[in-house]
Write an enzyme that holds these catalytic residues in place. Structure first.
Site, PDB file in Angstrom:
ATOM      1  CG  HIS A   1      -0.526   2.252  10.410  1.00 53.27           C
ATOM      2  ND1 HIS A   1      -1.996   2.482   9.944  1.00 53.27           N
ATOM      3  CD2 HIS A   1       0.104   2.116   9.082  1.00 53.27           C
ATOM      4  CE1 HIS A   1      -2.237   2.381   8.899  1.00 53.27           C
ATOM      5  NE2 HIS A   1      -0.951   2.156   8.075  1.00 53.27           N
TER       6      HIS A   1
ATOM      7  CG  HIS B   1      -2.036  -0.769   1.057  1.00 55.52           C
ATOM      8  ND1 HIS B   1      -2.868  -1.401   2.060  1.00 55.52           N
ATOM      9  CD2 HIS B   1      -2.736  -1.360  -0.063  1.00 55.52           C
ATOM     10  CE1 HIS B   1      -3.742  -2.063   1.560  1.00 55.52           C
ATOM     11  NE2 HIS B   1      -3.732  -2.062   0.304  1.00 55.52           N
TER      12      HIS B   1
ATOM     13  CG  ASP C   1      -0.302   3.704   4.127  1.00 58.96           C
ATOM     14  OD1 ASP C   1      -0.514   2.772   3.293  1.00 58.96           O
ATOM     15  OD2 ASP C   1      -0.794   3.472   5.277  1.00 58.96           O
ATOM     16  CG  HIS C   2       2.733   0.650   4.562  1.00 61.39           C
ATOM     17  ND1 HIS C   2       3.194   0.200   5.859  1.00 61.39           N
ATOM     18  CD2 HIS C   2       1.651   0.952   4.534  1.00 61.39           C
ATOM     19  CE1 HIS C   2       1.866   0.305   6.722  1.00 61.39           C
ATOM     20  NE2 HIS C   2       1.065   0.773   5.851  1.00 61.39           N
TER      21      HIS C   2
ATOM     22  CG  ASP D   1      -1.370  -1.070   7.288  1.00 59.44           C
ATOM     23  OD1 ASP D   1      -0.664  -0.820   8.177  1.00 59.44           O
ATOM     24  OD2 ASP D   1      -1.778  -0.559   6.067  1.00 59.44           O
TER      25      ASP D   1
ATOM     26  CG  HIS E   1      -3.820  -5.105   5.050  1.00 62.38           C
ATOM     27  ND1 HIS E   1      -4.777  -4.437   5.805  1.00 62.38           N
ATOM     28  CD2 HIS E   1      -3.059  -4.312   4.280  1.00 62.38           C
ATOM     29  CE1 HIS E   1      -4.553  -2.996   5.681  1.00 62.38           C
ATOM     30  NE2 HIS E   1      -3.643  -3.057   4.523  1.00 62.38           N
TER      31      HIS E   1
HETATM   32 ZN   LIG Z   1      -1.098   1.446   6.160  1.00 59.48          ZN
HETATM   33 ZN   LIG Z   2      -2.295  -1.164   4.154  1.00 64.11          ZN
END
Ligand SMILES: [Zn+2]
Ligand SMILES: [Zn+2]
Length: 306
Positions: free
Chosen positions: A268, A63, A65-66, A209, A141
């Site tokens: 997070h 994802h 944001d990672h 996550d 996830h």
């Molecule tokens: Zn995330």
């Molecule tokens: Zn994620």
């Protein structure tokens, strides 16, 4: 000394004063970064541990944001003068994802090596150059995702008396301590003849996550530090946490308790959670050794009896 710093503690998007969730580990001067969202290199600059000795990057999942901080970070590592290879770990497809992201940073003066973690996870991968042993545990996830554990092992004590009794010359002791066999006057001496039982090492686990995965308490068991997502502080947001495959503070604290870890750092946080400290009690009621994460939160772990 095993140093750990929380590079960022935000989820989804970076905010002023809240970089995206990432963790930096350092042992004997070598470093491993876990996750690399947008702006990670800025936070790393503020932390000041440098870029050159980042030997590996472990991606929990793909994802944005990672991972979207990778092109900039790799360029910063390049500017630091690194020429040694750098290894990137992640779910299946990690090479494709990283190469696609990094078309804007095509030439770095070091080789990128990629290691795909098998879907069921893995145990005991030695990260090159470093002394870290990596394990991975699969998580629930909405895309393949792993929890990671980093162990630093500790050898037993060198038994001087036995070495003297056996007549091993002093100049061979160091080799034996480093795990090498030696030969003297026709006799072979091996490390197990003079080294005691392995002693307790140090370990850090990082999980973000996903919903609390089955088997995770065993995976993180006994970690000195457990860094875990707490997307939502309010226990009433459990339905939202389930829907979006995230966790509440209370769920993270329950994992820490079940895994009998030393300390929990929450990270997070949802952008809708401006003051995570307001909900700290929801975690501390279950696991008192909880800290609410913030950018730059740092600790150092030491071996027992040092
Ligand atoms: Zn995330
Ligand atoms: Zn994620």
């Amino acid at each position: 000394m095993f140093d750990i710093t929380l590079v960022g503690c935000g989820g989804m998007m970076p905010l002023p004063n809240r970089y995206l969730s990432a963790l930096l580990l350092r042992f004997e001067g070598r470093m491993v970064l876990v996750d690399c969202g947008e702006g990670t290199q800025v936070s790393l600059k503020e932390i000041g541990w440098g870029y050159k000795t980042i030997d590996a990057i472990c991606l929990t999942h793909f994802h944005a944001d990672h991972v979207t901080g990778l092109p900039g970070l790799l360029l910063s590592i390049a500017h630091s003068g690194r020429t040694e290879p750098l290894t990137i770990y992640g779910p299946a497809g990690v090479a494709h994802i990283v190469r696609s992201l990094c078309v804007v940073a095509p030439e770095v003066p070091f080789r990128l090596d990629f290691v795909e973690i098998p879907p069921d996870g893995t145990n005991s991968i030695k990260i090159p150059i470093t002394n870290f042993i990596l394990s991975a545990h699969p998580a629930r996830h909405n895309t393949p995702c792993f929890a990671y554990r980093f162990d630093v092992e500790r050898k037993g004590k060198f038994d001087h008396a036995t070495a003297q009794q056996l007549g091993i010359p002093l100049n061979f002791w160091n080799k034996l301590q480093k795990g090498n066999a030696v030969e003297h006057e026709g006799k072979i001496y091996t490390p197990d003849m003079v080294m005691g039982e392995a002693r307790k090492g140090l370990s850090v686990s990082f999980c973000t996550d996903y919903r609390p995965p089955k088997g995770l308490p065993n995976f993180i068991r006994g970690s000195d530090l457990f860094v875990c997502e707490g997307q939502y502080g309010d226990n009433a947001q459990i339905a939202k946490a389930r829907k979006h495959k995230h966790m509440t503070f209370a769920e993270a604290a329950q994992l820490a308790k079940d895994g009998n870890v030393g300390e929990l750092w929450l990270t997070h946080f949802s952008p809708s959670l401006p003051n995570p400290r307001d909900y700290a009690k929801n975690a501390k009621n279950i696991f008192p050794q909880t800290k609410i994460g913030r950018c730059g939160l740092t600790t150092s772990l030491n071996f027992d009896d040092m």
